[in-house]
Design a protein around this motif. Structure first.
Motif: not given
Length: 193
Positions: A16, A39, A35, A22-23, A46, A19-20
């Motif tokens: 996770r 995600v 954000l 990458e976003h 987050v 993923a944060v």
């Protein structure tokens, strides 16, 4: 004392957090709310995942707007990765594949002794010549460009059809190309002559 966190939970948290990261790489400048929505995680999650990324300077959060963007730690990681790359190792497989697909011409130097002699001659004169070795009707004159470590960083070349770049013209172009390469190299901090 640290509580034992099951390995599965650690892996999920790491995924996770990545993923944060990458976003944010793809969509810089998002607020915490944006954000979290992007995600698909709660804002508190987050925030918890982003905290160590901010500490490691992989993420940066604007103090005024709260927007997230990549931190300078990502640059350091990228530079470290690039510093470990060896162009020859990276290019070897693709170069071999290209060679087998293209098949070099009848002028290509394939004899190891002849190749060594040609390389020695190239080093003495300061420029290389592709005399119809890659394309049957093309000649190319090239010279290396050195960086501030006096390592080859690039090359400069002049190419043309054999009707325009004759063998005599190659002898004229060679010193011109080599001279341009030396001047560029010096501007890059090389001590080359």
């Amino acid at each position: 004392m640290l509580a034992h966190v099951p390995e599965r939970n650690q892996s999920a948290s790491l995924r996770r957090a990545l993923a944060v990261l990458e976003h944010v790489r793809e969509h810089s400048g998002l607020s915490l709310t944006q954000l979290a929505e992007a995600v698909g995680l709660p804002k508190s999650t987050v925030l918890r995942l982003a905290a160590p990324l901010v500490e490691a300077r992989l993420l940066d959060r604007d103090r005024r707007t709260g927007a997230y963007r990549l931190g300078h730690g990502t640059l350091r990681l990228g530079q470290s990765y690039l510093a470990t790359l060896d162009l020859r190792a990276v290019a070897a497989e693709e170069s071999h594949r290209l060679m087998t697909e293209v098949r070099d011409t009848r002028h290509t130097i394939v004899d190891p002794e002849r190749l060594r002699a040609d390389l020695a001659h190239t080093m003495r004169r300061g420029y290389a010549v592709d005399d119809r070795e890659n394309e049957p009707e093309v000649r190319c004159v090239a010279a290396p460009i050195f960086n501030h470590h006096d390592a080859v960083a690039a090359a400069i070349s002049v190419s043309g059809l054999t009707s325009r770049i004759t063998a005599a013209r190659v002898r004229e172009l060679g010193p011109l190309v080599a001279g341009a390469a030396v001047r560029i190299s010096r501007k890059l901090g090389s001590q080359c002559q």
